[in-house]
Design a protein around this motif. Structure first.
Motif, PDB file in Angstrom:
ATOM      1  N   TRP A   1      47.739  26.575  81.536  1.00 16.15           N
ATOM      2  CA  TRP A   1      47.968  25.981  82.855  1.00 16.15           C
ATOM      3  C   TRP A   1      48.413  27.048  83.837  1.00 16.15           C
ATOM      4  CZ3 TRP A   1      52.133  26.203  86.045  1.00 16.15           C
ATOM      5  CH2 TRP A   1      52.111  25.379  87.178  1.00 16.15           C
TER       6      TRP A   1
ATOM      7  N   VAL B   1      39.119  16.556  79.574  1.00 14.74           N
ATOM      8  CA  VAL B   1      39.521  17.435  80.665  1.00 14.74           C
ATOM      9  C   VAL B   1      38.823  16.939  81.926  1.00 14.74           C
ATOM     10  CG1 VAL B   1      39.611  19.782  81.556  1.00 14.74           C
ATOM     11  CG2 VAL B   1      39.771  19.382  79.078  1.00 14.74           C
TER      12      VAL B   1
ATOM     13  N   THR C   1      50.736  16.858  82.216  1.00 15.73           N
ATOM     14  CA  THR C   1      50.664  18.271  82.577  1.00 15.73           C
ATOM     15  C   THR C   1      51.096  18.421  84.030  1.00 15.73           C
ATOM     16  OG1 THR C   1      48.347  18.116  83.278  1.00 15.73           O
ATOM     17  CG2 THR C   1      48.751  18.725  80.989  1.00 15.73           C
TER      18      THR C   1
ATOM     19  N   TYR D   1      47.396  23.919  75.828  1.00 18.70           N
ATOM     20  CA  TYR D   1      46.601  24.071  77.044  1.00 18.70           C
ATOM     21  C   TYR D   1      47.112  25.248  77.881  1.00 18.70           C
ATOM     22  CZ  TYR D   1      50.474  21.497  79.247  1.00 18.70           C
ATOM     23  OH  TYR D   1      51.709  21.100  79.694  1.00 18.70           O
TER      24      TYR D   1
ATOM     25  N   VAL E   1      44.213  23.246  84.562  1.00 19.54           N
ATOM     26  CA  VAL E   1      44.147  23.499  83.131  1.00 19.54           C
ATOM     27  C   VAL E   1      42.840  24.226  82.864  1.00 19.54           C
ATOM     28  CG1 VAL E   1      44.021  22.472  80.836  1.00 19.54           C
ATOM     29  CG2 VAL E   1      45.536  21.479  82.567  1.00 19.54           C
TER      30      VAL E   1
ATOM     31  N   ALA F   1      41.895  23.816  76.940  1.00 15.30           N
ATOM     32  CA  ALA F   1      42.768  22.959  76.145  1.00 15.30           C
ATOM     33  C   ALA F   1      42.127  22.712  74.796  1.00 15.30           C
ATOM     34  CB  ALA F   1      43.025  21.632  76.858  1.00 15.30           C
TER      35      ALA F   1
ATOM     36  N   GLU G   1      43.290  17.786  84.950  1.00 21.09           N
ATOM     37  CA  GLU G   1      44.282  17.049  84.181  1.00 21.09           C
ATOM     38  C   GLU G   1      43.698  16.701  82.827  1.00 21.09           C
ATOM     39  OE1 GLU G   1      45.050  13.705  86.668  1.00 21.09           O
ATOM     40  OE2 GLU G   1      43.114  12.758  86.280  1.00 21.09           O
ATOM     41  N   LEU G   2      44.559  16.297  81.883  1.00 15.84           N
ATOM     42  CA  LEU G   2      44.161  15.979  80.524  1.00 15.84           C
ATOM     43  C   LEU G   2      44.408  14.503  80.214  1.00 15.84           C
ATOM     44  CD1 LEU G   2      45.663  19.043  78.596  1.00 15.84           C
ATOM     45  CD2 LEU G   2      43.333  18.774  79.476  1.00 15.84           C
TER      46      LEU G   2
END
Length: 622
Positions: free
Chosen positions: A334, A290, A314, A332, A319, A322, A298-299
């Motif tokens: 969001w 993460v 994503t 996750y 996020v 997750a 973002e992931l």
């Protein structure tokens, strides 16, 4: 002193009632956002992944819910007047553990209930009530409980299967807590601040068999480097002694692997600019990353074998949580400032969609960068959907202080926008997400540093034509409430009105009455106790400047709050009353905020009413 009561609000200047989103047409849009059913990211049992636990406000109070994904069964686990959010599942999925305090005072014991329903029972007999300091449950039934009390400081207790009572395996006056338990329940990772700096933890790994130390990791040795460490989790594989650790060695949070048996440290050296956290994929082959940077997140998936970094798709926004599932998919939570939170899966679709009306959307945020005394300051701005500035403007100051505002959905700021206010949120020095130096900049001039940054953004807001200088509201909760009261006293000509929720108001009394872990944080921030550095506590206390306050002040406080206790709030209120200052106070029977939807709505309604009575409606001003 006057006591606030719930009065009607003129909604002629908000955006009306909205039937298109499925809400009650007689309920204001801002209130619909609070009432819309929502869920948290589900936790799942490691050995029974179909069994999950989540938090929801479906009944009007935030409570824990069990969910059997295989059968579709969902049931409410807890039902308490002031709500429940702290809980976890046993690895086998057979029981739900939840923390039971009294009316939000955060002081209590762990309880246990069968996953499929049944009576609650004390989960660890023999342990008295305390503040929680971590919990780890082993696959073999081993239990590790972290506790904190004013009398004992921090303690860690171990309960082995078949034994009647837990044994104490760790004790120290400074803050400490349970990080994790290894897959085979033989090793316990503890985060501690024995060196006295509660902002930068060190790590110790204990053997469960006798509590002896197996390994140490300390980035603050000798007091020359103020670098923190955090436990992110043991490897999810039998016999694997690797521990995933967060560190700050390159000026930001990022993960590394530490083999606690050999001492080997594997630096992942991820080429990402912001703070990075991580968790293991269940098969141990990779890490779910993460990445938070400039108020968005973002992931990514990191392949341990090859070092490859692959982005997980994503939408732009935030996020907030997750988790990687056994099938390799990622679930996750969001949202963005404009769009309410949704629980998604990379396998496709929405994971858990609560029944009932959806929360109405709001307006997006704009990014603003302002040069300040300590560097560039990032602020997030929301403008009313209609009308032109200058607008009456709310500076909504986040709590923490080690936290940050992000491009995420929030019902409170959206309500102010509905009423014609612009909202400005400032990620002042002390905020996370902008590097270690920015977060650690608060030392010794606590409160005053943050307010320098708020003042710089205020100047931009007025000069740019966004904000009406005659209708500027300083507002916030917790640390944000503290900065609100401190700002009203140290910058009395800058603010037209103040709204402080659960604030620090009298720093010395707050220190004396608060939970031990926060005492340690205050000693770190200010360089000592009130007896050791009285001049710093005086300089950082809103009570010092209360006689300079000019703006009307509204304060709300929980009578059971262990973080910002009620007595120090009363001291500040008494001083306002003694000089006849315009103020109102609302006290409620809970702790550091409320988990009851009606109560949250009531508190915001009272704030809106107070602001509109003293500032006039935006329609009148524009």
């Amino acid at each position: 002193m006057t006591e606030s009561n719930e009065t009607g609000i003129d909604h002629s200047h908000d955006d009306g009632r909205d039937e298109s989103r499925g809400g009650d047409p007689d309920v204001p849009v801002w209130e619909q956002r609070f009432r819309a059913p929502r869920v948290s990211l589900p936790d799942w049992a490691e050995e029974a992944p179909d069994r999950s636990l989540f938090v929801s406000n479906a009944t009007g109070t935030y409570e824990l819910y069990a969910w059997d994904r295989a059968s579709g069964m969902q049931r409410q686990v807890t039902d308490r007047p002031n709500g429940t959010t702290d809980g976890t599942l046993s690895p086998d999925g057979e029981s739900v553990w939840w923390f039971s305090d009294t009316d939000g005072d955060e002081f209590g014991v762990w309880m246990r209930q069968p996953f499929e329903g049944g009576a609650d029972e004390p989960a660890v007999p023999g342990l008295d009530a305390s503040y929680p300091a971590g919990l780890a449950l082993g696959r073999d039934g081993t239990v590790v409980v972290g506790r904190s009390t004013d009398e004992d400081g921090s303690t860690v207790h171990l309960l082995r299967p078949g034994r009647p009572e837990p044994v104490e395996i760790y004790r120290h006056r400074e803050s400490a807590g349970v990080g994790d338990l290894s897959h085979d329940a033989s090793l316990i990772a503890v985060e501690h601040t024995e060196h006295g700096d509660s902002m930068h933890a060190s790590l110790r790994v204990l053997r469960a068999e006798d509590g002896s130390t197996m390994a140490e990791l300390d980035d603050t040795k000798g007091g020359t480097a103020e670098l923190g460490l955090s436990v992110l989790g043991f490897a999810p594989l039998p016999g694997d002694t690797r521990l995933l650790v967060g560190h700050q060695r390159r000026g930001r949070w990022e993960p590394m692997l530490w083999d606690v048996a050999t001492g080997t440290e594997t630096d992942l050296a991820l080429e990402l600019p912001g703070d990075v956290s991580a968790e293991w994929y269940p098969d141990g082959s990779g890490l779910l990353i993460v990445h938070g940077y400039e108020a968005r997140s973002e992931l990514w998936r990191y392949e341990i074998g090859t070092g490859a970094l692959v982005k997980v798709d994503t939408p732009a926004g935030t996020v907030s949580g997750a988790t990687a599932r056994p099938d390799g998919s990622v679930e996750y939570m969001w949202s963005s400032a404009a769009r309410p939170a949704v629980l998604r899966s990379t396998a496709g679709g929405v994971v858990l969609d609560p029944p009932g009306p959806k929360a109405p959307e709001s307006v997006p945020v704009e990014d603003v960068w302002v040069e300040g005394p300590g560097g560039r300051i990032h602020a997030l701005v929301q403008r009313p959907a209609t009308g032109e500035g200058p607008f009456p403007t709310v500076f909504e100051i986040h709590g923490g202080p080690a936290w940050h505002d992000s491009d995420a959905f929030a019902a409170g700021p959206a309500a102010w926008v509905d009423h014609g206010f612009a909202v400005v949120r400032v990620n002042y020095r002390g905020s996370t997400g902008y590097g270690r130096e920015w977060t650690d900049a608060l030392k010794h001039r606590v409160g005053l540093i943050e307010l320098e940054d708020v003042a710089a953004v205020r100047t931009w807001a007025v000069d740019s034509g966004l904000a009406d200088p005659e209708r500027l509201v300083l507002a916030g909760g917790s640390w944000g409430g503290y900065l609100t009261l401190l700002g009203l006293g140290t910058q009395p000509d800058s603010w037209s009105l103040g709204l402080a929720a659960v604030p620090v108001a009298d720093y010395v009394t707050a220190y004396n009455d608060e939970m031990e872990a926060l005492k340690a944080l205050d000693r770190t921030l200010l360089g000592g106790s009130p007896e050791e550095v009285p001049e710093r506590f005086e300089a950082s206390s809103p009570l010092t400047y209360v006689d300079a306050v000019k703006a009307p002040v509204y304060i709300s406080a929980g009578v059971n709050d262990p973080r910002c206790p009620i007595r120090q709030v009363e001291n500040y209120v008494d001083r306002l009353a003694a000089r006849g200052a315009v103020h109102e106070v609302y006290r409620y029977d809970a702790g550091h905020g409320s988990l009851v939807v009606d109560e949250r709505i009531k508190q915001l309604r009272l704030e809106l009413d107070f602001a509109l009575r003293h500032l006039g409606t935006p329609a009148e001003g524009n």
